[in-house]
Design an enzyme around this catalytic site. Structure first.
Site, PDB file in Angstrom:
ATOM      1  N   ARG A  11     -30.913 -50.789 -14.740  1.00  0.00           N
ATOM      2  CA  ARG A  11     -33.011 -50.016 -14.571  1.00  0.00           C
ATOM      3  C   ARG A  11     -33.141 -49.834 -15.777  1.00  0.00           C
ATOM      4  O   ARG A  11     -35.031 -50.671 -15.559  1.00  0.00           O
ATOM      5  CB  ARG A  11     -32.331 -48.299 -14.502  1.00  0.00           C
ATOM      6  CG  ARG A  11     -33.709 -47.991 -14.207  1.00  0.00           C
ATOM      7  CD  ARG A  11     -33.707 -46.161 -13.693  1.00  0.00           C
ATOM      8  NE  ARG A  11     -32.433 -46.094 -12.788  1.00  0.00           N
ATOM      9  CZ  ARG A  11     -32.119 -44.619 -12.727  1.00  0.00           C
ATOM     10  NH1 ARG A  11     -32.706 -43.585 -12.869  1.00  0.00           N
ATOM     11  NH2 ARG A  11     -31.002 -44.975 -11.334  1.00  0.00           N
ATOM     12  N   HIS A  21     -31.885 -52.909  -3.290  1.00  0.00           N
ATOM     13  CA  HIS A  21     -32.558 -52.034  -4.674  1.00  0.00           C
ATOM     14  C   HIS A  21     -32.607 -50.249  -3.574  1.00  0.00           C
ATOM     15  O   HIS A  21     -33.835 -50.686  -3.532  1.00  0.00           O
ATOM     16  CB  HIS A  21     -33.820 -52.481  -5.198  1.00  0.00           C
ATOM     17  CG  HIS A  21     -34.036 -51.553  -6.463  1.00  0.00           C
ATOM     18  ND1 HIS A  21     -33.274 -51.480  -7.642  1.00  0.00           N
ATOM     19  CD2 HIS A  21     -35.225 -50.807  -6.547  1.00  0.00           C
ATOM     20  CE1 HIS A  21     -33.909 -50.576  -8.771  1.00  0.00           C
ATOM     21  NE2 HIS A  21     -34.602 -50.453  -8.219  1.00  0.00           N
ATOM     22  N   TYR A  24     -51.344 -52.522   3.124  1.00  0.00           N
ATOM     23  CA  TYR A  24     -53.382 -53.257   3.317  1.00  0.00           C
ATOM     24  C   TYR A  24     -52.651 -54.273   2.206  1.00  0.00           C
ATOM     25  O   TYR A  24     -53.507 -55.092   2.213  1.00  0.00           O
ATOM     26  CB  TYR A  24     -54.107 -51.832   3.048  1.00  0.00           C
ATOM     27  CG  TYR A  24     -54.535 -51.112   3.745  1.00  0.00           C
ATOM     28  CD1 TYR A  24     -54.179 -50.967   5.263  1.00  0.00           C
ATOM     29  CD2 TYR A  24     -54.028 -49.401   3.010  1.00  0.00           C
ATOM     30  CE1 TYR A  24     -54.894 -49.950   5.727  1.00  0.00           C
ATOM     31  CE2 TYR A  24     -54.300 -48.672   3.889  1.00  0.00           C
ATOM     32  CZ  TYR A  24     -54.673 -49.062   5.238  1.00  0.00           C
ATOM     33  OH  TYR A  24     -54.374 -47.778   6.089  1.00  0.00           O
TER      34      TYR A  24
END
Length: 822
Positions: A27, A73, A117
């Site tokens: 991570r 993931h 968007y």
């Protein structure tokens, strides 16, 4: 069966260790090879599988994020989208890996638009991260549910760990690596490729320092060297500021670049708060005029405001100057390691070597398999009639394959290729193409084998790829590197240029005191007894100067140190001060012998150096303008010699050297030709055996004052300056005072006027003040008069000159007048 007993302590240790390792490797800490954390690697691989390259249309960010969390993931979509957004921000990444379309946030801290968007695709540079991934160049592992395979690392051609940097906090460790310039990194890689034994300092000739996407200035000092040599260090970063002239003699300060990772809107708010609180004075208006062309924060100044003072206040009180702490931690072989610059580049080159070897093996196997097929086709074309007959006479394809294999000694794939061959391959043109393809394959096979067999060829391939990478993607440096060892705020303009007194004692204690303290008590001149000194110590230098002047300190071994007067710690009138070793990096057995103050290093002025052995040197003052914090060599001193005195002189000045045995020589300073800084000088006086120079008096040719000499036995004499005839330097000189066992050797000499006074300190800690006009004015070749009565074995430790008549508690005394002795 009873459940076995489990130690909770051991179980917690095991579980926490596994958790820590998962956070570190899975991570927070990037891999040293591709410089990516797992989430970034999975984003790029998911885009690669989607065909979302820079040559294809954009795809919705939500589509990319969905593929990443669905396939590789298993975390929240916001975490993946935040990582994708950062990869597209030009102010966060030195060279973005994602080409974003839409609102991807701003340097003011504005969040990106929702993923539904915005649109994204891989940048052109990101394509180099996945080049040749389909040629078995890297290992793959199962994804979280064992349904798919994902790469352990990407076969990148880009040194991304240093190019875009990385930051992250794991369990018990963290990483913080700044971005760098691709062109400089490639040059360093080529240097290490050509010379594997090169040092970090060799690589630093190419890697000048970080190159932040937001520009700014970086102060390259010891912290930067430590960072690249050890993996840890701290550097200072400043934003860039310009001064603009406006109408009616008005001025404005314009901030055009800010430090890396600084929120611009928070900087503007901080400045506004400081202006409102009057901590930054002189600003009439503050506004942010930034646009897509760049940053522009404007501070309009009030009339009469000094821009430099306000700029220094901005650096001091706002994040416009900040620190960046290097912590170059990366995962190497599934283990976190702290790496220096050479280690990171070496691991990247090793990764490229492995990728190219695996790619070459893949290409070699494929080429050899194709060449094997072409060899079979050539056999068929050379025996086409017989091949056709065999095929026509066979009942089944398998019979035809077996017959061809037995008749021409072909392999199974070759026989199958002949059966699959189209009739158009029988034409002459196709035959020629087949032969041409075969010959090209043979050349390729030979080339692939040379890469695998010869390290030099392999290095050549790596070098060629790196050069091409630089030519295609390298951009000019954006962060300016400033060579400055201090790396701090210059606050001189914030300090009033008041008159102060600098005192330096014989034992090395120094302090700065406002001149007003002496004026209030009507202590003119040097005020020696206003200073508390320890037993046996006395004031060596007493300088009336101002805070902005340069304090020049010379040591016995000929080194020069420079600092601003305001950098000397301030003390009260009676304070002892601090030892000079706390301020200067003096060497062993090194001590300050002389101190001067200068505001400017003017070329028409000179320093006159005088040593104990009678050597003199005259050098232009401006040669000493650049002085390092560790000092510079001002004059070369022989092993048996030491620097006595340094005086600033003009073209028409003269010098009188006085020796311990009572000899002197007067010569024009112009007789000493100007020399460079690193020279030893010329002979000023020819000393008799065992003699040494104790003083150097500088005056102009029209001097009307007297020279006062003082001996260790407490004797002294005053002689008119014009009685010392002008000579050529280098001679043995003339008598200035007759010395005897009773008088002792001379301690020194000074230029005096009748209303001056001298203060003597004896080895018994006895202090006496004597008016100069009480000392008889006599000729040169005399013994002088007794200045102080002392016990047997006592000596005068030192003396100093005072220009006025009142010193704390020491009443003037008349000298004991003795007959002159010729």
């Amino acid at each position: 069966m009873d459940n076995p007993t489990i130690s909770i302590e051991k179980e917690i240790q095991k579980s926490y260790l596994e958790y820590s390792l998962s956070v570190i490797i899975g991570r927070a800490i990037p891999d040293v090879r591709d410089g990516l954390k797992p989430v970034h690697r999975r984003i790029l691989f998911a885009q690669y599988e989607l065909g979302n390259s820079y040559t294809r249309p954009y795809k919705k960010s939500a589509r990319v994020v969905g593929d990443v969390i669905g396939k590789y993931h298993p975390h929240g979509d916001s975490a993946v989208y935040d990582a994708l957004v950062r990869m597209a921000q030009s102010f966060s990444m030195r060279d973005p890996l994602v080409d974003g379309q839409g609102n991807f946030g701003s340097i003011d801290g504005d969040a990106a638009a929702a993923m539904r968007y915005t649109e994204a695709r891989m940048s052109r540079l990101a394509g180099e991260f996945l080049a040749d991934i389909d040629k078995k160049t890297v290992d793959f592992r199962p994804n979280y549910d064992n349904s798919l395979q994902e790469p352990v690392v990407l076969p990148t051609k880009v040194p991304n760990l240093l190019l875009n940097g990385s930051s992250g906090i794991a369990v018990g460790m963290a990483t913080n690596i700044p971005p760098h310039n691709l062109g400089e990194l490639v040059d360093a890689l080529l240097e290490q490729l050509a010379n594997p034994s090169c040092s970090v300092d060799d690589l630093l000739r190419h890697v000048k320092g970080p190159d932040f996407p937001t520009g700014g200035s970086l102060y390259a000092g010891q912290g930067l060297l430590d960072a690249y040599r050890t993996g840890r260090g701290t550097v200072k970063i400043r934003g860039k500021v310009e001064i603009e002239k406006r109408k009616r003699d008005m001025e404005a300060i314009v901030i055009t670049e800010i430090p890396f990772a600084l929120n611009k809107s928070s900087l503007v708010e901080k400045i506004a708060q400081l202006v409102q609180d009057k901590r930054i004075d002189g600003v009439s208006d503050l506004r942010d005029e930034s646009d897509r062309k760049g940053i522009r924060i404007v501070l309009d100044l009030k009339k009469g405001a000094i821009p430099d003072i306000i700029v220094n206040s901005l650096y001091k009180y706002t994040p416009l100057e900040t620190s960046f702490g290097y912590n170059m931690m990366a995962v190497v072989g599934n283990r976190p390691q702290l790496l220096n610059l050479k280690d990171i580049l070496r691991h990247f080159l090793e990764h490229r070597s492995e990728v190219i070897i695996r790619r070459t093996r893949f290409d070699l196997e494929k080429s050899e398999a194709r060449a094997h097929i072409l060899e079979g086709l050539r056999v068929a074309l050379d025996n086409i009639d017989e091949v056709v007959a065999i095929i026509r006479g066979s009942k089944t394809p398998q019979d035809a394959k077996d017959a061809l294999r037995e008749r021409f000694g072909l392999s199974d794939p070759q026989s199958q290729a002949i059966l699959d061959m189209r009739l158009q391959r029988l034409t002459g043109l196709e035959h020629e193409k087949l032969i041409e393809e075969y010959n090209e394959l043979l050349k390729a096979i030979e080339y692939f084998k040379s890469i695998l067999e010869h390290d030099g060829v392999l290095r050549g391939v790596i070098e060629e790829e790196l050069v091409k990478l630089k030519e295609t993607f390298a951009t000019p440096r954006q962060t300016e590197i400033v060579q400055d060892d201090l790396c701090g705020i210059d606050i001189e303009d914030l300090i009033p240029d008041k008159e102060v007194v600098i005192t330096l004692s014989q034992r090395g204690y120094v302090k700065r005191t406002n001149l007003e303290h002496y004026a209030q008590q009507k202590r003119g001149g040097k005020g020696v007894f206003g200073v508390h000194t320890s037993d046996g110590d006395f004031i060596l230098n007493f300088l009336v100067t101002s805070n902005h002047q340069n304090l020049i300190l010379f040591t016995n071994n000929g080194r020069m140190y420079r600092m601003k007067v305001h950098q000397i710690p301030e003390g009260s009138r009676t304070a002892k001060g601090v030892h000079i070793n706390n301020l200067l990096p003096l060497g062993r057995d090194e001590f300050v012998t002389c101190a001067l103050t200068l505001r400017d290093f003017l070329p028409e002025r000179y320093f006159l150096f005088v040593t104990r052995k009678g050597m003199v040197k005259r050098t232009e003052v401006d040669q000493y303008a650049n002085c390092r914090s560790t000092g510079i060599i001002a004059v070369n001193i022989r092993e048996d010699d030491e620097l006595l005195q340094v005086t600033e002189v003009g073209k028409n000045d003269e010098a009188v050297l006085v020796t311990a045995a009572g000899f002197s020589i007067r010569f024009a300073c112009q007789d000493v030709r100007p020399m460079g800084r690193g020279t030893a000088g010329v002979k000023g006086i020819a000393l008799r055996g065992g003699d040494r120079v104790v003083a150097a008096v500088v005056a102009d040719a029209q001097e009307t004052r007297d020279i006062l000499c003082v001996s260790g036995g407490g004797y002294g004499k005053r002689t008119a300056y014009d009685l010392y005839r002008l000579q050529s330097r280098g001679g043995k000189g003339i008598i200035t005072m007759r010395t005897t066992p009773k008088t002792g050797q001379l301690l020194g000499a000074v230029m005096v006027e009748p209303n001056d006074e001298i203060i003597l300190m004896t080895s018994e800690n006895k202090v006496i003040r004597i008016p100069v006009d009480g000392i008889r004015k006599v000729g040169r070749a005399t013994q002088g008069v007794r200045l102080v009565s002392m016990a047997e074995g006592a000596q005068v430790a030192g003396f100093d000159l005072v220009r006025e008549n009142q010193i704390d508690g020491v009443e003037p005394q008349d000298a004991d007048t003795l007959p002159d002795e010729d």
